[in-house]
Design a protein around this motif. Structure first.
Motif, PDB file in Angstrom:
ATOM      1  N   LEU A 104      82.417  46.934 -34.202  1.00 35.21           N
ATOM      2  CA  LEU A 104      81.130  47.623 -34.092  1.00 35.21           C
ATOM      3  C   LEU A 104      81.265  48.813 -33.160  1.00 35.21           C
ATOM      4  O   LEU A 104      81.697  48.665 -32.014  1.00 35.21           O
ATOM      5  CB  LEU A 104      80.049  46.673 -33.578  1.00 35.21           C
ATOM      6  N   SER A 152      78.865  46.933 -43.034  1.00 32.71           N
ATOM      7  CA  SER A 152      77.776  46.984 -42.039  1.00 32.71           C
ATOM      8  C   SER A 152      76.655  46.034 -42.432  1.00 32.71           C
ATOM      9  O   SER A 152      76.404  45.788 -43.613  1.00 32.71           O
ATOM     10  CB  SER A 152      77.219  48.409 -41.938  1.00 32.71           C
ATOM     11  N   GLN A 159      73.850  48.637 -38.159  1.00 29.86           N
ATOM     12  CA  GLN A 159      75.094  48.705 -37.405  1.00 29.86           C
ATOM     13  C   GLN A 159      76.139  49.576 -38.117  1.00 29.86           C
ATOM     14  O   GLN A 159      76.097  49.782 -39.324  1.00 29.86           O
ATOM     15  CB  GLN A 159      75.662  47.310 -37.166  1.00 29.86           C
TER      16      GLN A 159
END
Length: 140
Positions: free
Chosen positions: A60, A85, A89
């Motif tokens: 991330l 994702s 994010q």
């Protein structure tokens, strides 16, 4: 301060290298040249670097964080969602070492097409290889 520019065609994004082992490896290898690949809202490109997964490697990231994946031997610049994702994010394909922070908006890489040439060069102070190459050109 060690600074780089990542460029593909008219797109150029400046960044500051962090104080990490991977940043040191990148700096010593400059200039780097490759071919862009696109994965969702991420541009990545293979480079001939050898770096190990650092203790703080992660999948991330935030827009503007530039990372190197030791598993894929690639630099990744994500500016939005990738196929892995979840929600809002920004998730890279594999755990990666964040080695630089962009000064400019990395969303500019949305204009880069797959297969485009891409380079990473130093700004200002020359990286060791660039300085050596410049010296050789003068002698010739």
């Amino acid at each position: 301060m060690r600074e780089i520019v990542i460029q593909s065609g008219a797109v150029a994004v400046r960044a500051r290298l962090l104080d990490t082992p991977t940043a040191d490896v990148v700096w010593r290898a400059l200039p780097l040249y490759s071919t862009a690949e696109i994965w969702g809202k991420e541009v990545h490109f293979e480079v001939p670097l050898e770096a190990y997964l650092e203790a703080d490697a992660r999948q991330l990231v935030s827009a503007g964080e530039i990372a190197f994946s030791p598993d894929g031997d690639a630099i990744s610049i994500a500016y939005g969602k990738t196929p892995t994702s979840r929600g809002k994010q920004i998730r890279l394909a594999t755990p990666s070492n964040v080695f630089a922070i962009a000064y400019d908006d990395v969303a500019a890489f949305a204009a880069v097409a797959p297969g485009a040439e891409i380079s990473v060069r130093s700004i200002g102070a020359k990286a060791p290889i660039e300085a050596a190459q410049k010296g050789r050109r003068r002698k010739g």
